[in-house]
Write a protein that holds these residues in place. Sequence first.
Motif, PDB file in Angstrom:
ATOM      1  N   VAL A 138       0.853  -1.190   0.000  1.00 12.01           N
ATOM      2  CA  VAL A 138       0.000   0.000   0.000  1.00 12.01           C
ATOM      3  C   VAL A 138       0.887   1.237   0.000  1.00 12.01           C
ATOM      4  N   ASN A 139       0.580   2.168  -0.880  1.00 13.93           N
ATOM      5  CA  ASN A 139       1.275   3.453  -0.887  1.00 13.93           C
ATOM      6  C   ASN A 139       0.410   4.480  -0.169  1.00 13.93           C
ATOM      7  N   LYS A 140       1.021   5.215   0.743  1.00 17.39           N
ATOM      8  CA  LYS A 140       0.318   6.258   1.480  1.00 17.39           C
ATOM      9  C   LYS A 140       0.998   7.592   1.215  1.00 17.39           C
ATOM     10  N   LEU A 141       0.373   8.649   1.681  1.00 14.83           N
ATOM     11  CA  LEU A 141       0.935   9.963   1.440  1.00 14.83           C
ATOM     12  C   LEU A 141       0.686  10.880   2.623  1.00 14.83           C
ATOM     13  N   SER A 142       1.458  11.955   2.672  1.00 19.28           N
ATOM     14  CA  SER A 142       1.248  13.009   3.666  1.00 19.28           C
ATOM     15  C   SER A 142       1.010  14.313   2.929  1.00 19.28           C
ATOM     16  N   LEU A 143       0.130  15.151   3.502  1.00 20.00           N
ATOM     17  CA  LEU A 143      -0.305  16.376   2.857  1.00 20.00           C
ATOM     18  C   LEU A 143       0.105  17.592   3.670  1.00 20.00           C
ATOM     19  N   THR A 144       0.587  18.616   2.979  1.00 20.49           N
ATOM     20  CA  THR A 144       0.886  19.904   3.584  1.00 20.49           C
ATOM     21  C   THR A 144       0.310  20.984   2.676  1.00 20.49           C
ATOM     22  N   PRO A 145      -0.341  22.012   3.248  1.00 21.25           N
ATOM     23  CA  PRO A 145      -0.550  22.254   4.685  1.00 21.25           C
ATOM     24  C   PRO A 145      -1.662  21.377   5.257  1.00 21.25           C
ATOM     25  N   GLY A 146      -1.797  21.410   6.577  1.00 22.85           N
ATOM     26  CA  GLY A 146      -2.820  20.617   7.227  1.00 22.85           C
ATOM     27  C   GLY A 146      -4.219  21.118   6.920  1.00 22.85           C
ATOM     28  N   LYS A 147      -5.185  20.260   7.136  1.00 26.20           N
ATOM     29  CA  LYS A 147      -6.576  20.578   6.828  1.00 26.20           C
ATOM     30  C   LYS A 147      -7.079  21.740   7.671  1.00 26.20           C
ATOM     31  N   ASP A 148      -7.789  22.652   7.006  1.00 28.81           N
ATOM     32  CA  ASP A 148      -8.443  23.805   7.647  1.00 28.81           C
ATOM     33  C   ASP A 148      -7.451  24.767   8.291  1.00 28.81           C
ATOM     34  N   THR A 149      -6.221  24.790   7.814  1.00 25.91           N
ATOM     35  CA  THR A 149      -5.242  25.733   8.333  1.00 25.91           C
ATOM     36  C   THR A 149      -5.274  27.023   7.512  1.00 25.91           C
ATOM     37  N   THR A 150      -4.618  28.045   8.040  1.00 26.57           N
ATOM     38  CA  THR A 150      -4.454  29.313   7.328  1.00 26.57           C
ATOM     39  C   THR A 150      -2.957  29.542   7.145  1.00 26.57           C
ATOM     40  N   VAL A 151      -2.545  29.817   5.922  1.00 27.88           N
ATOM     41  CA  VAL A 151      -1.123  29.881   5.595  1.00 27.88           C
ATOM     42  C   VAL A 151      -0.815  31.149   4.806  1.00 27.88           C
ATOM     43  N   GLY A 152       0.490  31.375   4.603  1.00 31.16           N
ATOM     44  CA  GLY A 152       0.944  32.537   3.861  1.00 31.16           C
ATOM     45  C   GLY A 152       0.835  32.369   2.359  1.00 31.16           C
ATOM     46  N   VAL A 153       1.145  33.435   1.636  1.00 26.80           N
ATOM     47  CA  VAL A 153       0.878  33.507   0.203  1.00 26.80           C
ATOM     48  C   VAL A 153       1.819  32.653  -0.654  1.00 26.80           C
ATOM     49  N   ALA A 154       2.889  32.121  -0.075  1.00 23.94           N
ATOM     50  CA  ALA A 154       3.834  31.309  -0.854  1.00 23.94           C
ATOM     51  C   ALA A 154       3.725  29.817  -0.572  1.00 23.94           C
ATOM     52  N   GLN A 155       2.789  29.422   0.277  1.00 20.66           N
ATOM     53  CA  GLN A 155       2.688  28.014   0.661  1.00 20.66           C
ATOM     54  C   GLN A 155       2.135  27.161  -0.478  1.00 20.66           C
ATOM     55  N   PRO A 156       2.912  26.206  -1.004  1.00 19.19           N
ATOM     56  CA  PRO A 156       2.360  25.309  -2.018  1.00 19.19           C
ATOM     57  C   PRO A 156       1.550  24.188  -1.369  1.00 19.19           C
ATOM     58  N   LEU A 157       0.742  23.530  -2.186  1.00 18.29           N
ATOM     59  CA  LEU A 157       0.075  22.297  -1.778  1.00 18.29           C
ATOM     60  C   LEU A 157       1.077  21.183  -2.046  1.00 18.29           C
ATOM     61  N   SER A 158       1.475  20.450  -1.022  1.00 17.59           N
ATOM     62  CA  SER A 158       2.577  19.501  -1.160  1.00 17.59           C
ATOM     63  C   SER A 158       2.150  18.099  -0.746  1.00 17.59           C
ATOM     64  N   VAL A 159       2.460  17.121  -1.598  1.00 18.66           N
ATOM     65  CA  VAL A 159       2.119  15.720  -1.358  1.00 18.66           C
ATOM     66  C   VAL A 159       3.400  14.892  -1.393  1.00 18.66           C
ATOM     67  N   VAL A 160       3.716  14.217  -0.276  1.00 19.81           N
ATOM     68  CA  VAL A 160       4.893  13.352  -0.200  1.00 19.81           C
ATOM     69  C   VAL A 160       4.429  11.904  -0.066  1.00 19.81           C
ATOM     70  N   PHE A 161       4.986  11.017  -0.890  1.00 23.09           N
ATOM     71  CA  PHE A 161       4.552   9.620  -0.943  1.00 23.09           C
ATOM     72  C   PHE A 161       5.493   8.718  -0.147  1.00 23.09           C
ATOM     73  N   ASP A 162       4.919   7.720   0.513  1.00 22.46           N
ATOM     74  CA  ASP A 162       5.727   6.768   1.274  1.00 22.46           C
ATOM     75  C   ASP A 162       6.635   5.941   0.382  1.00 22.46           C
ATOM     76  N   HIS A 163       6.142   5.568  -0.813  1.00 20.26           N
ATOM     77  CA  HIS A 163       6.882   4.699  -1.722  1.00 20.26           C
ATOM     78  C   HIS A 163       7.007   5.365  -3.090  1.00 20.26           C
ATOM     79  N   PRO A 164       7.921   4.886  -3.921  1.00 24.74           N
ATOM     80  CA  PRO A 164       8.131   5.518  -5.233  1.00 24.74           C
ATOM     81  C   PRO A 164       6.862   5.541  -6.076  1.00 24.74           C
TER      82      PRO A 164
END
Length: 399
Positions: A138-164
Amino acid sequence: MRPLSSPSRRRPLRTRHTGAAVTAAGLAALAAALTACSGSTPASADTAADKPDISVNLQGKQAKAGSPVKVTLADGKLKQVTVADSKGEKLTGKVAANGTTWTSDRKAAPGTSYKVEATTDEGASARTSFRTAAPEQVNKLSLTPGKDTTVGVAQPLSVVFDHPVKNKAEVEKHLKVTTSNDTTGSWGWIKNYDGKDRIDWRPKDYWKSGTKVKLDAQLAGINSGTDGGWFVRDYVTGFSVGKSQKVKVDLDSKQATLVRDGRSVKTVPMSAGTPGGDKASWGGTSVLMAKEGTINMRSETVGLGDAYDKMVDNSMRLTWSGMYAHAAPWNASYFGNTNHSSGCIGMSDGDASWLYGQVQVGDPFEVSGSGSKGVPDPGNGYGEWNLSWADWQTKSALS
């Protein structure tokens, strides 16, 4: 409505021999009795000729995942098909123009039980079920920023995967970003600082304050490729963009300025990294990753030997490789006149405390002037802002 046993309504049972067809034994297991809308014909009068003859391309308890579900009616026309997993989540789909087949929009996920119910245009219904084989990985992922957060104008939506992720284009197609103001942006594949596959969605320009962003990652049933494994669930997250502000760091004047809505709020003296070697600061644009407060900083963790081991206040992380903005009272004699740190942006206790209270995660720190060691890689924090928009777009697997 005439009773279904009427001769004018009868059709002989036919079995079609196609690649997707099941055996006679399988058809018998998949068929279900008609439900008549008239009470004038006793249930006992129903015959095999009255039963809807359906087949499903996925069968049994070890069906192969990763394909759409296809339901076929041997005779007559389908009105509606429902395919739902054990949690009640349904696969949407469409009936073909000729009415004989229904195909799901999405693929069947691995290790999942599905119930199928098909209704004909004559009111008859049939039910069956199947289960897909469990995934080997199973491949899983982590997401940034966190859900329902408030961030600055340069914050990208970032997805990092556990496996290739080898099937990058297939995965990217299932990542849907929507914004409240139709912001122009693009996905780009990069390597995270730890070597893992990562994909970021960066707007063309900094976000506008107040923008609301949503990611719908419809990944269940998608195979990430060799050594990667299957995704077995979907992911949904969203965030809002806060104040429009940035920190401008001038290595030549040794000053840092907070700019909000295009206007300078305050300028403070600082001392950045010592030019000419590993202790130089990164130039270009880095994004505030986290406000970490008081932390222990040790030089050996960033490849600088035993130069320092300190508890540091008001620490604001800018890169994975260890560049921070923080309080550095031990360097007070250099503030405003000499860059003499081990790579970080150091300020007085008071100025660092003030800036720490003003900035938000996702604010850009724009470092200009001479003496830097270049710009950080996109995966070293959020360094993608150091690429032109055209260059960033080429990192999409769909470009």
